[in-house]
Write a protein that holds these residues in place. Structure first.
Motif, PDB file in Angstrom:
ATOM      1  N   VAL A 705       0.911  -1.058  -0.074  1.00 38.15           N
ATOM      2  CA  VAL A 705       0.063   0.048  -0.018  1.00 38.15           C
ATOM      3  C   VAL A 705       0.980   1.168   0.060  1.00 38.15           C
ATOM      4  CG1 VAL A 705      -1.878   1.127   1.006  1.00 38.15           C
ATOM      5  CG2 VAL A 705      -1.752  -1.391   1.425  1.00 38.15           C
ATOM      6  N   GLY A 706       1.015   1.926  -1.247  1.00 36.94           N
ATOM      7  CA  GLY A 706       1.729   3.211  -1.134  1.00 36.94           C
ATOM      8  C   GLY A 706       3.067   3.190  -1.626  1.00 36.94           C
ATOM      9  N   ILE A 707       3.430   4.601  -1.788  1.00 37.17           N
ATOM     10  CA  ILE A 707       4.927   5.060  -2.298  1.00 37.17           C
ATOM     11  C   ILE A 707       5.272   5.716  -1.233  1.00 37.17           C
ATOM     12  CG2 ILE A 707       6.247   5.924  -4.015  1.00 37.17           C
ATOM     13  CD1 ILE A 707       4.505   5.196  -6.230  1.00 37.17           C
ATOM     14  N   TYR A 708       6.768   5.476  -0.901  1.00 36.67           N
ATOM     15  CA  TYR A 708       7.277   6.139   0.133  1.00 36.67           C
ATOM     16  C   TYR A 708       8.765   6.804  -0.303  1.00 36.67           C
ATOM     17  CZ  TYR A 708       3.645   3.958   2.628  1.00 36.67           C
ATOM     18  OH  TYR A 708       2.430   3.417   2.937  1.00 36.67           O
ATOM     19  N   TYR A 709       9.178   8.172   0.279  1.00 38.68           N
ATOM     20  CA  TYR A 709      10.186   8.822  -0.266  1.00 38.68           C
ATOM     21  C   TYR A 709      11.070   9.524   0.823  1.00 38.68           C
ATOM     22  CZ  TYR A 709      12.948  12.529  -2.774  1.00 38.68           C
ATOM     23  OH  TYR A 709      13.832  13.294  -3.106  1.00 38.68           O
ATOM     24  N   THR A 710      12.592   9.300   0.539  1.00 41.22           N
ATOM     25  CA  THR A 710      13.314   9.894   1.268  1.00 41.22           C
ATOM     26  C   THR A 710      14.266  10.627   0.666  1.00 41.22           C
ATOM     27  OG1 THR A 710      14.749   9.614   3.560  1.00 41.22           O
ATOM     28  CG2 THR A 710      14.967   7.899   1.941  1.00 41.22           C
ATOM     29  N   ASN A 711      15.355  11.516   1.076  1.00 43.15           N
ATOM     30  CA  ASN A 711      16.696  11.891   0.536  1.00 43.15           C
ATOM     31  C   ASN A 711      17.387  12.446   1.587  1.00 43.15           C
ATOM     32  OD1 ASN A 711      15.844  14.632   1.060  1.00 43.15           O
ATOM     33  ND2 ASN A 711      14.800  15.037  -0.412  1.00 43.15           N
ATOM     34  N   ASN A 712      18.587  12.929   1.068  1.00 46.30           N
ATOM     35  CA  ASN A 712      19.521  13.286   2.415  1.00 46.30           C
ATOM     36  C   ASN A 712      19.318  14.438   2.959  1.00 46.30           C
ATOM     37  OD1 ASN A 712      20.140  15.165   0.161  1.00 46.30           O
ATOM     38  ND2 ASN A 712      22.017  14.206  -0.588  1.00 46.30           N
ATOM     39  N   GLN A 713      18.247  15.187   2.822  1.00 47.34           N
ATOM     40  CA  GLN A 713      17.902  16.316   3.369  1.00 47.34           C
ATOM     41  C   GLN A 713      16.673  15.951   4.627  1.00 47.34           C
ATOM     42  OE1 GLN A 713      16.578  19.259   0.593  1.00 47.34           O
ATOM     43  NE2 GLN A 713      18.429  19.398  -0.503  1.00 47.34           N
TER      44      GLN A 713
END
Length: 862
Positions: A705-713
């Motif tokens: 269920v769903g899409i999740y995101y992260t980055n270096n900030q």
């Protein structure tokens, strides 16, 4: 592809079985529906049954293999079946906690379809996706509801002209039955999950009292009956407080509109249920047996008179107001899923007479001359409301009888175009019933209707965005050129305006050659890779030299700089250097089983990573040697591998299953060490991971269920699924020229959004920068053609200054790591670059560690 080869592929290497005399019962089919049975026991039974037999179309092999592909990673390594309500509970818990923290859900997803189809010269089973159930409002025949096993509940108010989805906000999108209040159409009940295929989650029966705007659980739901899979719902025609549901756990009854339920029958997998027309205190139900109730559903008695004493796999029931005493039963054979018999009762289901036992109504042949079928997966029958002797059956095709089932003739065929006198209705019938004078058929390709007793059928599926994608691929040359492989509906190509069905069967991985967008690759199940050099007009086999079996969805990929080189994962890794004209083996030490994931470094193609189960291997020399780099991982099933665009030793892997806190791992040294970077991700199976090039170094994860995101900030993960249905996400790809990210879903087609790096986080960020640092803006900004970057770094350390374009590609290094701390005025000249967004990034290092960093945005306007 010549006509003989086309027929050969269309029937998917059909080989006639030499004998059915020694075939044991298909025990694995019933075990698939029993969640208490360990997955590996079901798998063992399947392989015992098939043994050395060859694959044959329409015999249930494919249905098990797709269930296996879905279930195995989610139960690995124990085989213990998961609670199907887990996704619903976990997602709701996660969203509640996240939103209560006043955080934002990012994303601006829009659908790309398909919502309709055209058929290419090599296509032969086009459709929009599977439909499990249909309801046509008798108070307003223009209103039609359709339920998809992975795409939710849809409604049309103009007789199928357009459709609106009613369930995208639910955490479960499978619908296998619909029941609507006979006088108040705002009261809707749905049986959730995938009753026939078992590939999506079920949380029992849901109810809406506002026409589908909001939904609530009922007493027959996840918190009362775990593992219940609803196969059919019916509502009492004169007392709408009374409902019946049949499930893999028996028969359920409610007398207070779903608030509470009793279980008149338990311990049996029941598949069908009907009221006796005009006398609803009498109820018929069936699974592998036929049962009748004469006391309003308080108890059910098995009826055996006139029916086979053994050998029944599944029964479908047909009744009609044309004569309320008639009951018809269509039976599939337990030994091979084929046609066992058609039976009729003329005394209200007390005893039956065999009307016919041939031809094989459940096979794929027009004449019914083949053996076997897939009666556990698709089995339906219907009776004319005006003529009790006119009956219809559905398996792979649709058949009709005008003499009560004594003789049948085919009225639709699954092959398109069939060049025969039969209308096209996509294969595998899951629903067949009359509403008024219209006969509706729900099948693996959508919703069809006939208004003239089967002489013609009309496809009402246009507008239903319910395609179940496994994989897809695009090309940098065009944002609108996408090819994807789907369940039931083969491989399809998008050109920005229209989807074209290129090839049939179940599709899989798909690739557009980045050097020539007319060169396409697609596949059918278990590694049937195909190639087209003319945009999909024709395909040829692309597996010459490969002598191994592949996984149901076999991974393969294209070399990042030489499109003639491809790699494919079967039991080992294979390589072609001539555009799939021939293949050579480049690994021999990868253990048992088939490969399920494959990735290649874009910066150094000698680095290739592949996985089997919980084991990941790598080569740094193009396949000459391979190394197991699994130490430090979770031991769960690996579902996907993504490699950093610049550093081939940095990669991420996702895990399936329901072990909390073990969803994604990252290594920065080629697998010597692994770091668990699951963080705040919900406890859901993770199906894919994609790295986004650029200074933010973004990472996307697609889950059940769903899409999740992260980055270096960012600290942890943020939901990146705003406006996207709560659906299983199978693959994520990025189209950098247009700053778009695309996602393939198992039930709601392909979706796209603006890159998260543009939407998520601030555009100017300082990471651990002390207060005494003087970080001025570049000036001018916007600029043409030159801008000056000024900053002071008073502490000791080494400084780098790099410039990236809007796609994240490094285009200039203005200071290297040998520059020490101090005051700087650095000019960036943009004369040779085009107008657009650019970023500069300053990093301060000491002893090989980045202690301070900052990223700034600048715009070049010419």
């Amino acid at each position: 592809m010549n006509s003989m080869k086309k027929i050969f592929y269309a029937f998917l290497y059909i080989s006639i079985l030499s004998s059915f005399q020694s075939i044991q019962a298909q025990d694995y089919i019933e075990l698939m529906d029993d969640p208490s049975i360990n997955f590996y026991e079901v798998q063992r039974k399947f392989y015992e049954y098939w043994g050395n037999k060859n694959y044959e179309k329409g015999k249930g092999w494919k249905q098990f293999k797709r269930w296996e592909e879905f279930m195995e990673p989610r139960t690995f390594p124990t085989g213990v079946r998961f609670d199907p309500s887990g996704a619903f509970q976990e997602y709701n818990k996660y969203k509640k906690e996240y939103l209560n923290s006043d955080k934002k859900v990012f994303g601006n997803w829009t659908p790309l379809g398909p919502t309709n189809w055209s058929n290419g010269s090599e296509g032969y089973n086009p459709g929009n996706g599977r439909i499990n159930c249909v309801y046509n409002n008798p108070l307003n025949p223009n209103i039609i509801y359709a339920g998809a096993p992975a795409g939710g509940l849809w409604k049309s108010t103009n007789n199928g002209g357009t459709w609106t989805v009613l369930t995208d906000h639910l955490a479960v999108l499978g619908v296998s039955s619909i029941a609507i209040h006979p006088s108040n159409p705002n009261v809707i009940y749905i049986g959730t999950g995938d009753g026939d295929g078992g590939q999506t989650y079920s949380i029992g029966v849901l109810k809406s009292i506002d026409g589908g705007i909001t939904w609530n659980t009922t007493g027959l739901s996840y918190n009362v009956f775990n593992f219940v899979r609803i196969n059919k719902l019916i509502i009492h025609p004169s007392d709408p407080n009374i409902l019946f549901a049949v499930s893999n756990q028996g028969i359920h009854k409610s007398t207070n509109a779903g608030v509470n339920w009793t279980q008149p029958l338990s311990g049996f997998n029941m598949r069908d249920i009907e009221f006796k027309p005009g006398a609803p205190q009498i109820i018929y139900s069936s699974g592998a047996t036929f049962r009748k109730s004469t006391d309003g559903g308080e108890s059910f008695t098995i009826v055996t008179s006139g029916l086979p004493a053994s050998g029944i796999q599944r029964l479908a029931i047909g009744v009609s107001p044309a004569n309320i005493e008639y009951v018809y039963l269509l039976a599939s054979r337990s030994s091979n899923g084929g046609f066992l018999g058609y039976y009729r009762s003329t005394n209200g289901g007390n005893d039956f007479t065999t009307m016919s036992s041939s031809p094989n109504l459940l096979g794929y042949e027009i004449s019914g001359s083949d053996q076997g079928g897939q009666g556990s997966y698709d089995l339906v029958t219907a009776v004319s409301p005006d003529d009790i002797n006119t009956v219809y059956t559905g398996g792979i095709n649709l058949w009709k009888s005008t003499n009560g089932g004594a003789n049948f003739f085919i009225i639709s065929h699954w092959y398109y175009p069939n060049n025969l006198s039969y209308p096209y209705v996509h294969a595998d019938q899951h629903f067949l019933d009359y509403f008024g004078t219209r006969l509706f058929a729900g099948c693996d390709g959508g919703l069809f209707v006939t208004t003239n007793s089967g002489a013609n059928f009309t496809d009402l599926s246009s507008g239903l965005n319910i395609m179940q994608f496994y994989k897809f691929g695009g090309t940098p040359q065009s944002p609108n050129r996408i090819i994807g492989g789907t369940q039931d509906n083969g491989s399809n190509l998008y050109n920005g305006a229209q989807w074209t069905h290129l090839f049939g069967a179940d599709g899989g991985e798909a690739i557009v050659d980045y050097s020539d967008s007319n060169t396409l690759y697609c596949e059918y199940q278990n590694g049937g890779i195909l190639k087209s050099t003319n945009g999909g007009e024709n395909f040829s086999d692309a597996t010459a030299g490969i002598s191994e079996n592949g996984a149901f969805i076999t991974p393969y990929l294209i070399h990042p700089s030489n499109p003639q080189i491809l790699f494919a994962g079967f039991q080992n890794v294979w390589k072609t250097t001539n555009g799939a004209a021939s293949w050579e083996l480049i690994s021999t030490t990868l253990g048992t089983g088939t490969i399920n994931a494959l990735a290649i470094s874009q910066s150094n193609p000698d680095y290739i990573y592949t996985s089997k189960g919980n084991i990941i291997y790598k080569t740094t020399n193009g396949g000459s040697t391979w190394l197991n780099i699994s130490t430090g991982l979770s031991g769960l099933s690996i579902t996907y591998i993504s490699v950093h665009s610049v550093n081939p030793d940095i990669l991420w892997v996702t895990n399936s299953g329901y072990t909390s806190g073990q969803k994604i791992y990252k290594t920065q040294n080629g697998g010597v060490n692994w770091n668990n970077v699951t963080g705040s991700l919900p406890n859901l199976p993770a199906n894919c991971v994609t790295y986004e090039n650029g200074p933010k170094e973004g990472v996307y994860v697609g889950m059940d269920v769903g899409i999740y995101y992260t980055n270096n900030q960012l600290q942890g993960w943020v939901p990146f699924d705003n406006l996207m249905p709560n659906v299983i996400v199978r693959e994520i790809e990025i189209h950098y020229p247009t700053n778009k990210v695309k996602a393939a879903t198992l039930g709601r087609g392909i979706w796209q959004a603006t890159l998260a790096s543009i939407l998520v986080g601030v555009e100017q960020i300082s990471e651990n920068i002390p207060n005494n640092y003087n970080l001025k803006q570049n000036f001018p900004n916007p600029f043409n053609p030159e801008t000056q970057i000024l900053f002071d770094i008073p502490k000791k350390g080494y400084v780098t200054l790099k410039v990236y374009d809007g796609l994240g590609k490094e285009i200039a290094q203005l200071l290297n790591e040998n520059k020490s701390a101090g005051s700087y005025e650095v000019n960036f000249i943009g004369s040779k670059y085009s107008s657009g967004t650019y970023y500069y990034r300053i990093e301060v290092e000491s002893e090989g560690t980045v202690n301070y960093a900052m990223t700034r945005k600048m715009i070049l306007l010419k």
